[in-house]
Design an enzyme around this catalytic site. Structure first.
Site, PDB file in Angstrom:
ATOM      1  N   ASP A   1       0.828  -1.202   0.000  1.00 43.44           N
ATOM      2  CA  ASP A   1       0.000   0.000   0.000  1.00 43.44           C
ATOM      3  C   ASP A   1       0.869   1.261   0.000  1.00 43.44           C
ATOM      4  O   ASP A   1       1.987   1.262   0.516  1.00 43.44           O
ATOM      5  CB  ASP A   1      -0.898  -0.012   1.244  1.00 43.44           C
TER       6      ASP A   1
ATOM      7  N   ASN B   1     -10.749  -2.721  -6.064  1.00 47.66           N
ATOM      8  CA  ASN B   1      -9.991  -1.704  -6.795  1.00 47.66           C
ATOM      9  C   ASN B   1     -10.635  -1.294  -8.116  1.00 47.66           C
ATOM     10  O   ASN B   1     -10.251  -0.279  -8.712  1.00 47.66           O
ATOM     11  CB  ASN B   1      -8.564  -2.182  -7.060  1.00 47.66           C
TER      12      ASN B   1
END
Length: 240
Positions: A18, A66
């Site tokens: 991330d 996503n």
């Protein structure tokens, strides 16, 4: 004497990579710039695994959630995945890395899926490091798909419902050939697991670190492996 991490460290590490977008934003660049930087970081971490005793590395590349990102970012990521496979395939093969992909391939474009299949086939006999890439992956989605496959087996009479237990379901997961992760790392300062390996990480140790993924180094990776080796893992039991 230096500690032998191959004996005390984790054999399977999973990483939620991330912070790519924030890393790029901090530099006044578009988010995709950060994703490209993050992709380059993967090789360093893969190469560090053998010396650290890490046999299995699983990385979270793209989640089922996503797809909610902008069309531009999603298209850019899909293009990045295709180029990454084309660029890295030979090196991964030569370095003895076996590559697997987990996740639902239905929504992925045919060219990308073909490249994924070819890379899995090319590296099928490698055993130095097992790199698993989670692409269009979500933990809940994986369990739902596994349950559906299990239900078909029951309906077909090949599986008795009385014999279904946690080990049975695990055989239908995307990761059925992999050991459960010992350590899960999330970069970028966020302290959540984001639907990643929900079933498999039941007894994993976690490390939530502030470093953004493009800045995550092999040195920091080694430090987290060493931290793991200091932990007392009892799996619900009590040491006497």
């Amino acid at each position: 004497m230096a500690k032998d991490l191959s004996q005390t460290g984790p054999h399977h590490v999973a990483i939620i990579m991330d912070g790519n977008g924030r890393w790029a934003t901090q530099r006044g660049r578009p988010r995709l710039f950060g994703h490209h930087a993050g992709a380059k970081r993967v090789r360093e971490i893969v190469e560090a695994c053998p010396d650290l005793g890490v046999k299995y590395l699983t990385i979270f590349a793209f989640s089922t959630e996503n797809w909610k990102r902008t069309q531009t970012e999603v298209a850019g990521l899909m293009s990045l995945f295709r180029r990454y496979i084309q660029r890295e395939a030979h090196a991964l093969f030569e370095e003895g890395v076996r590559v697997r992909f987990i996740g639902d391939r239905i929504k992925l474009d045919d060219k990308l899926v073909t490249l994924m299949d070819e890379l899995e086939l090319l590296t099928a006999d490698n055993d130095k490091v097992h790199l698993t890439i989670a692409l269009n992956y979500g933990g809940r989605d994986e369990v739902a798909r596994a349950t559906k496959r299990l239900a078909y087996e029951v309906a077909a009479g090949r599986l008795d419902p009385k014999d279904v237990n946690d080990e049975t379901l695990a055989r239908f997961l995307d990761t059925y050939v992999l050991p459960d992760p010992d350590l899960v790392i999330r970069t970028s300062g966020e302290a959540r697991i984001s639907n990643f390996l929900l079933w498999q990480s039941a007894y994993a140790e976690y490390e939530f670190i502030d470093t953004l993924w493009p800045d995550f180094s092999a040195h920091e990776f080694a430090g987290l492996i060493d931290n793991y080796s200091q932990r007392d893992r009892r799996f619900g039991a009590v040491n006497t």
